[in-house]
Design a protein around this motif. Structure first.
Motif, PDB file in Angstrom:
ATOM      1  N   GLU A   1       0.830  -1.209   0.000  1.00  0.00           N
ATOM      2  CA  GLU A   1       0.000   0.000   0.000  1.00  0.00           C
ATOM      3  C   GLU A   1       0.865   1.260   0.000  1.00  0.00           C
ATOM      4  OE1 GLU A   1      -0.343  -2.553   1.955  1.00  0.00           O
ATOM      5  OE2 GLU A   1      -2.249  -3.415   1.238  1.00  0.00           O
ATOM      6  N   LEU A   2       2.025   1.199   0.667  1.00  0.00           N
ATOM      7  CA  LEU A   2       2.920   2.346   0.694  1.00  0.00           C
ATOM      8  C   LEU A   2       3.447   2.653  -0.695  1.00  0.00           C
ATOM      9  CD1 LEU A   2       4.341   4.347   2.629  1.00  0.00           C
ATOM     10  CD2 LEU A   2       6.202   2.700   2.792  1.00  0.00           C
ATOM     11  N   PHE A   3       3.789   1.616  -1.423  1.00  0.00           N
ATOM     12  CA  PHE A   3       4.278   1.779  -2.788  1.00  0.00           C
ATOM     13  C   PHE A   3       3.175   2.325  -3.700  1.00  0.00           C
ATOM     14  CE2 PHE A   3       4.793  -0.122  -7.029  1.00  0.00           C
ATOM     15  CZ  PHE A   3       6.003   0.421  -7.394  1.00  0.00           C
ATOM     16  N   LYS A   4       1.962   1.770  -3.566  1.00  0.00           N
ATOM     17  CA  LYS A   4       0.855   2.226  -4.404  1.00  0.00           C
ATOM     18  C   LYS A   4       0.479   3.669  -4.095  1.00  0.00           C
ATOM     19  CE  LYS A   4      -1.195  -2.345  -5.139  1.00  0.00           C
ATOM     20  NZ  LYS A   4      -2.380  -3.209  -4.902  1.00  0.00           N
ATOM     21  N   ALA A   5       0.520   4.051  -2.817  1.00  0.00           N
ATOM     22  CA  ALA A   5       0.206   5.433  -2.453  1.00  0.00           C
ATOM     23  C   ALA A   5       1.208   6.405  -3.075  1.00  0.00           C
ATOM     24  CB  ALA A   5       0.206   5.575  -0.935  1.00  0.00           C
TER      25      ALA A   5
ATOM     26  N   ASP B   1       0.484   9.429  -5.804  1.00  0.00           N
ATOM     27  CA  ASP B   1       0.936  10.801  -5.599  1.00  0.00           C
ATOM     28  C   ASP B   1       1.840  11.304  -6.718  1.00  0.00           C
ATOM     29  OD1 ASP B   1      -0.474  10.985  -3.272  1.00  0.00           O
ATOM     30  OD2 ASP B   1       1.212  10.433  -1.980  1.00  0.00           O
ATOM     31  N   GLY B   2       2.109  10.451  -7.702  1.00  0.00           N
ATOM     32  CA  GLY B   2       2.886  10.884  -8.860  1.00  0.00           C
ATOM     33  C   GLY B   2       4.359  10.574  -8.805  1.00  0.00           C
ATOM     34  N   ALA B   3       4.826   9.833  -7.790  1.00  0.00           N
ATOM     35  CA  ALA B   3       6.246   9.495  -7.696  1.00  0.00           C
ATOM     36  C   ALA B   3       6.591   8.412  -8.704  1.00  0.00           C
ATOM     37  CB  ALA B   3       6.590   9.034  -6.289  1.00  0.00           C
TER      38      ALA B   3
END
Length: 311
Positions: free
Chosen positions: A201-205, A209-211
């Protein structure tokens, strides 16, 4: 009515536990057969590993007349650091008699770039294999894993030919390249397993956010990865600093690492066998990885526990 209440109270009194009575599991005795067996075994194993170290330390600070008495376990009657000075600066390592100092700096020049380059490349590889699946990623990962378990001896001569054709055989640059390549498979496995344990979930968030690839790596993954970087660093420093095979095959006497020079000192057949100098040289060679482990030992354990060896 009062008698009934008294009788009722008396009837239920035994069922109510006194607040002063102990509750919970019964504590184990400090001295028991189980504890004696465990701590006795640990003490014997510790003595088994510490006894050679004790012999090395006490021998390295004794003079040769005291060593010739034959009591290798006894502490020194008179402490001298002359063997340490000689091992560092004047012991003969072949044709040169400048001690281990030259080999120490050669080992530093080999270890530092090899560790930095191999860990940086492996961390990017592990990050890509864990979070950015691409076509053929599993095949690439399988090749890396196979490469981590191929015996070094199988590839010694082909690498000699490759380095010779590149014009860097017998140089520190060639040895740095060899250590970097051989260190990447196992480090890639470590980083891939560590990054795979990070919540998806951290990666998907971060993606939402555009990273991008490098943004997530530098801003999120890298700050969270200090323990696994320490694990990889300890593994690489220990392996490269203690390496003898690659050092003796891919370099020449002027750029021999410390381990090759140590072998030349210990196995010298000329002159008197100075056991105190040999022990001092051995301790000097092993100090660097030992110091690094003691400094970063807690982070090493954290990295292992946080997913470094998870499948």
């Amino acid at each position: 009515m009062a008698d009934v209440r008294t009788a009722t109270a008396g009837q239920f009194e035994p069922a109510i536990a006194s607040p002063t009575e102990p509750y919970g599991p019964r504590p184990r005795r400090a001295i028991s057969r189980r504890n004696i067996l465990i701590y006795g075994t640990l003490a014997l194993v510790s003595l088994y590993y510490l006894l050679p170290l004790w012999v090395m330390v006490v021998t390295s600070v004794k003079g040769m007349p005291e060593i010739r008495t034959g009591n290798i376990f006894a502490p020194p009657l008179e402490i001298t650091f002359e063997p340490w000075v000689k091992a560092w600066s004047t012991a003969c390592t072949g044709l040169n008699c400048d001690g281990l100092s030259r080999g120490f700096w050669n080992s530093v020049r080999i270890t530092v770039p090899s560790v930095i380059i191999s860990i940086l490349i492996a961390s990017v590889n592990g990050y890509a294999l864990a979070n950015w699946r691409f076509k053929g990623s599993e095949v690439f990962f399988t090749i890396l894993i196979v490469g981590a378990f191929i015996p070094y001896q199988v590839m010694l001569y082909p690498i000699v030919i490759i380095l010779r054709e590149m014009g860097i055989y017998g140089t520190l640059t060639g040895l740095v390249i060899v250590h970097t390549i051989f260190g990447m498979p196992i480090n890639t496995l470590l980083f891939r397993n560590y990054f795979a344990s990070v919540p998806e979930e951290l990666f998907k968030a971060a993606r939402v956010d555009g990273a991008g690839f490098w943004g997530i790596y530098f801003r999120i993954m890298l700050p969270m990865s200090l323990p696994i970087f320490v694990v990889a660093m300890i593994i690489q420093v220990t392996g490269i600093w203690n390496d003898f095979l690659f050092g003796v095959v891919y370099t020449k006497p002027d750029v021999y690492p410390m381990t090759v020079q140590l072998n030349n000192i210990v196995n010298s057949v000329q002159g008197v066998k100075e056991y105190n100098v040999n022990m001092a040289a051995t301790l000097l060679t092993g100090l660097v990885p030992l110091i690094i482990y003691f400094i970063s030992g807690k982070l090493f354990v954290r990295g292992i526990a946080a997913g470094a060896v998870k499948g």
